[in-house]
Scaffold this motif. Structure first.
Motif, PDB file in Angstrom:
ATOM      1  N   VAL A 134      55.123  67.235   3.176  1.00 48.65           N
ATOM      2  CA  VAL A 134      56.090  68.312   3.417  1.00 48.65           C
ATOM      3  C   VAL A 134      55.425  69.468   4.157  1.00 48.65           C
ATOM      4  O   VAL A 134      55.937  69.961   5.176  1.00 48.65           O
ATOM      5  N   LEU A 135      54.290  69.894   3.675  1.00 43.07           N
ATOM      6  CA  LEU A 135      53.624  71.065   4.257  1.00 43.07           C
ATOM      7  C   LEU A 135      53.038  70.777   5.632  1.00 43.07           C
ATOM      8  O   LEU A 135      52.798  71.704   6.409  1.00 43.07           O
ATOM      9  N   SER A 136      52.871  69.492   5.956  1.00 41.50           N
ATOM     10  CA  SER A 136      52.394  69.149   7.300  1.00 41.50           C
ATOM     11  C   SER A 136      53.467  69.399   8.356  1.00 41.50           C
ATOM     12  O   SER A 136      53.169  69.394   9.556  1.00 41.50           O
ATOM     13  N   GLY A 145      57.313  78.182   9.190  1.00 42.52           N
ATOM     14  CA  GLY A 145      58.480  77.401   8.804  1.00 42.52           C
ATOM     15  C   GLY A 145      58.285  75.914   9.027  1.00 42.52           C
ATOM     16  O   GLY A 145      57.497  75.481   9.873  1.00 42.52           O
ATOM     17  N   ILE A 146      59.016  75.128   8.258  1.00 42.71           N
ATOM     18  CA  ILE A 146      58.884  73.665   8.245  1.00 42.71           C
ATOM     19  C   ILE A 146      60.069  73.045   8.969  1.00 42.71           C
ATOM     20  O   ILE A 146      61.227  73.421   8.746  1.00 42.71           O
ATOM     21  N   TYR A 147      59.765  72.075   9.815  1.00 43.32           N
ATOM     22  CA  TYR A 147      60.821  71.352  10.520  1.00 43.32           C
ATOM     23  C   TYR A 147      61.639  70.503   9.539  1.00 43.32           C
ATOM     24  O   TYR A 147      61.255  70.303   8.386  1.00 43.32           O
ATOM     25  N   TRP A 148      62.752  69.984  10.042  1.00 41.68           N
ATOM     26  CA  TRP A 148      63.622  69.127   9.232  1.00 41.68           C
ATOM     27  C   TRP A 148      63.175  67.665   9.305  1.00 41.68           C
ATOM     28  O   TRP A 148      63.052  66.991   8.291  1.00 41.68           O
ATOM     29  N   PRO A 163      63.635  73.968  -0.326  1.00 42.24           N
ATOM     30  CA  PRO A 163      63.106  72.965  -1.248  1.00 42.24           C
ATOM     31  C   PRO A 163      61.584  72.841  -1.193  1.00 42.24           C
ATOM     32  O   PRO A 163      60.956  72.542  -2.214  1.00 42.24           O
ATOM     33  N   ALA A 164      60.996  73.061  -0.020  1.00 40.99           N
ATOM     34  CA  ALA A 164      59.537  73.018   0.064  1.00 40.99           C
ATOM     35  C   ALA A 164      58.912  74.105  -0.806  1.00 40.99           C
ATOM     36  O   ALA A 164      57.918  73.873  -1.501  1.00 40.99           O
TER      37      ALA A 164
END
Length: 332
Positions: A134-136, A145-148, A163-164
Motif C-alpha cells: 500500500v505504502l509503495s 498521496g497514494i495512487y488508486w 484506508p491506508a
C-alpha cells in the motif's frame, strides 16, 4: 437504544451466506445467479469485506474460528509476488499483475482483525507485508498521496489514502508504532488538504495528476477519514461524524442511504458517535429490507427489488454491520 438484530440472527445470516457462496476450493463466489454460485471467485475488494465479516463473526462465535483460519489461508492465493513490491491481486494468481492499493488496505485491516481473533502470527505478518505494498503507491506528485491502481497511476483517491491511514494505525497497535502513526498522520493531513470539501467537511473522490478534483462523495471515504481522525484523537472527528450523518442518514428511519459496500463502513464508524447524533444503529439495521429470497439489496434504503444477481459484497457488508453492532451490544 435497543438492538433489533440479535447476535444469533447475525451469526445465522453469516452461516447462510458462507454456505451459499463458498466454492469447493475454499474461496467464495463473486455472486449468486438464480440461487447458484457463479464459478468466478470474488474480486479482492469483496474478499476484504468477507474476511472482515468473518473475523467479527468469529469474535462473537468461537466455533467459527477454524473456518476463519481456513478462509484467511485460502485467500492468500490472491498474493502476487511480482515486483516492484508484492501485494494482493484483484483475482487469484498466477496471472498478470493488476493490483489496487485500496484493495490491499482493506486486506491489511481485515488481516489484523483476523490476527486479533486467532492470535496466529502469520496473519499479522501478511498484514504488514500488504501494508508495505500500500505504502509503495505513494510518490511526490501532488506533494504525496497514494495512487488508486498500480497499473494506471492517473489519480490519487480518498479511497486509497484514507484506508491506508487506517491500515497504518491497525498495524501500529502491534508493530512499528511510532513510524506508522506518523505515516497515518501524514496521509490524513494530505487527504484533508487535497480532498476535503470546505463547505461541509466531507471528502471528494479523487484528484488527478494535474490537480483536477473529481467531486463525487462516497460515504466510505468520509467514514475512513472519520475512523482515522478518531483513532488519532482529533477533536474534528465529532464534526465529521455530524456532517456525514446529515448527508447520508435518513433521520426518521435511521437508515444509511447508500450502496451496501459503502454504507457498512459509514455505519460502523458512526456507532461510536451514536449518542451525540441521537442515532439508533439497531433501528437502522432492522430497517434494511431483504429481498423475497432472503438476500439483501444493493442499496440499504431500497424499497423495491429486481431480479439482479445477488452480489457477494452486498451480503457480507450487511453481515459485517450486524456483527459490529452485536459486538457493541455485548461489550457495553
Amino acid at each position: 437504544m435497543a438492538s433489533l438484530v440479535s447476535e444469533a440472527d447475525a451469526t445465522a445470516f453469516f452461516r447462510r451466506t458462507e454456505a451459499a457462496y463458498r466454492l469447493p476450493n475454499g474461496l467464495w463466489s463473486e455472486a449468486l445467479d438464480h440461487g447458484k454460485p457463479v464459478s468466478q471467485p470474488a474480486f479482492n475488494w469483496s474478499v476484504g469485506v468477507v474476511l472482515s465479516a468473518y473475523a467479527s463473526a468469529a469474535e462473537l462465535d468461537p466455533t467459527l474460528r477454524p473456518g476463519l483460519v481456513q478462509f484467511a489461508d485460502a485467500v492468500h492465493v490472491y498474493w502476487n509476488d511480482a515486483g516492484p513490491v508484492a501485494g494482493y491481486d484483484v483475482l487469484p494468481a498466477p496471472k498478470p499483475v493488476d493490483r489496487y492499493y485500496d484493495d490491499n488496505a482493506w486486506m491489511v485491516m481485515a488481516l489484523v482483525e483476523t490476527y486479533e481473533v486467532t492470535r496466529e502470527t502469520r496473519f499479522l505478518d501478511r498484514a504488514e507485508a500488504s501494508l508495505r505494498y500500500v505504502l509503495s503507491g505513494e510518490d511526490d506528485v501532488l506533494d504525496g498521496g497514494i495512487y488508486w491502481r498500480e497499473s494506471d497511476k492517473a489519480s490519487k483517491n480518498t479511497c486509497s489514502n484514507a484506508p491506508a491511514a487506517a491500515a497504518c494505525l491497525a498495524v501500529a497497535k502491534y508493530r512499528n508504532a511510532a513510524a506508522l502513526r506518523a505515516k497515518a498522520t501524514a496521509l490524513y493531513a494530505w487527504c484533508r488538504t487535497k480532498l476535503r470539501d470546505p463547505s461541509d467537511g466531507l471528502y471528494w473522490d479523487s484528484i488527478d495528476r494535474a490537480g483536477r478534483v473529481e467531486t463525487t462523495k462516497w460515504s466510505y471515504n468520509s467514514a475512513l477519514m472519520l475512523r482515522t481522525a478518531r483513532e488519532l484523537g482529533l477533536a474534528e472527528a465529532d464534526e465529521l461524524a455530524k456532517a456525514a450523518y446529515r448527508k447520508w442518514v435518513e433521520p426518521e428511519t435511521h437508515l444509511v442511504r447508500d450502496e451496501a459496500q459503502f454504507a457498512h463502513l459509514l455505519y460502523e464508524n458512526l456507532i461510536p458517535h451514536r449518542r451525540a447524533l441521537g442515532w439508533d444503529p439497531g433501528k437502522a439495521l432492522a430497517g434494511i429490507r431483504a429481498n423475497p429470497d432472503g438476500w439483501y439489496p444493493k442499496r440499504w434504503d431500497a424499497t423495491t427489488f429486481g431480479n439482479e444477481r445477488r452480489e457477494l459484497i452486498h451480503q457480507v457488508s450487511y453481515a459485517r454491520a450486524t456483527h459490529v453492532w452485536a459486538r457493541t451490544q455485548t461489550s457495553r
